[in-house]
Design an enzyme around this catalytic site. Sequence first.
Site, short mmCIF file in Angstrom:
data_model
loop_
_atom_site.label_atom_id
_atom_site.label_comp_id
_atom_site.label_asym_id
_atom_site.label_seq_id
_atom_site.Cartn_x
_atom_site.Cartn_y
_atom_site.Cartn_z
N ARG A 82 -48.48 -1.79 29.01
CA ARG A 82 -49.28 -1.16 30.06
C ARG A 82 -49.62 -2.12 31.20
NH1 ARG A 82 -50.24 0.89 25.20
NH2 ARG A 82 -50.49 3.15 24.96
N HIS A 107 -44.48 1.18 29.97
CA HIS A 107 -43.04 1.07 29.68
C HIS A 107 -42.15 1.41 30.88
CE1 HIS A 107 -43.94 -0.02 25.71
NE2 HIS A 107 -43.73 1.10 25.07
N HIS A 181 -37.12 -1.23 21.56
CA HIS A 181 -38.12 -0.33 20.97
C HIS A 181 -37.59 0.41 19.73
CE1 HIS A 181 -41.78 2.13 21.00
NE2 HIS A 181 -42.23 1.33 21.97
N ASP A 239 -51.38 -1.15 16.88
CA ASP A 239 -50.81 -1.07 18.22
C ASP A 239 -51.35 -2.27 19.00
OD1 ASP A 239 -49.58 -0.24 20.54
OD2 ASP A 239 -50.70 1.64 20.76
N GLU A 301 -41.94 -5.31 19.22
CA GLU A 301 -41.59 -5.36 20.63
C GLU A 301 -41.83 -6.78 21.15
OE1 GLU A 301 -43.47 -1.95 22.73
OE2 GLU A 301 -44.00 -1.31 20.69
#
Length: 336
Positions: A82, A107, A181, A239, A301
């Site tokens: 972000r 993204h 991803h 996350d 990631e």
Amino acid sequence: MKLFGLFSNGDIVNSYELSNQNGMQLKIVNFGATITALKIPLKNGKVVDVVLGFDNLDAYVKSFYLESAPYFGATVGRFAGRINNGTFCLNEKKFDLNSNNNNHSLHGGNIGFSQKIWKVKKVNREKNPSITLTHLSPNGDENYPGDLSVELTYTLTEENELIIDYKATSTHDTIVNLTHHSYFNLDGHNLDVLEQDLEVNSQKMLETTNENIPTGKYLNLKDHPFNFNTPKKCPAKIDNTFILENEKEHAASLFSTKNNLKMLVYTNQPAVHIYVGGNCFNKIKGKENSDYHPISGICFETQNFPDAPNHDYFPSSILKKGSEYCHKTIYKFQSY
């Protein structure tokens, strides 16, 4: 090369397959430079597909319209993660990006690299087979500055490594942060990850707001529930961005006791963002008629810090005109 799908405007999406001498098999489509399958041979003679994906192009396209797009196996850019309020300043000029996640850019924006048709530059089917894809993101794409030329190579080694090499150059100073991803599941793509052991070689992670925007603070992981320096079972919800400080060590690992299969992640990037998910909300079927759910897979990631352009002391994400962005990540598989 096989036809994978057609768009209404006539654009063709093809599927490519690479295999090493051990029987490890990789499938890629040029829509999003996406990995659709990664099959690993086990000691017991079986083969396991360790990434989530879809059987057809239509499903990949529709997945971007889910309430939370999964980005299965895709290449993410121009900027992974972000960017706060979709804005950043570069060379004393403010850039307003397209916002696609609350008021933030995620993204790469509305139509990032994950939804572009990449060009296949070359395919090598010799020892250590590889495929190289390219994409040109024009100046102003999603309101980013500069024509950004990206070259991406996937390589399968005879040591059962999947190597991902990214290179990029720009006609103007810009920002760039690419990542891969895939959602991994070493038990098999149609199961869940909760019984797999996760290890992360990190002492700190980024503190974030409730909208997953970095505050600028680092959290010490010493007594934190997300301290994975000693392997623990995968959490049902994660996350988070983990800070990496030793490029020579593996950044993270995942181990399946069911299949006696281990995956080690190596990277030259300063962080790995770890995310458990894969939910398709019972709206799109996964490969082999699978129903993917919130604990179907785990992403590693490897990347720069999210929102890096807005924090002076985060590693710089600026790519200067005339310089080259270089990013290398390795996913290494070991069967016991």
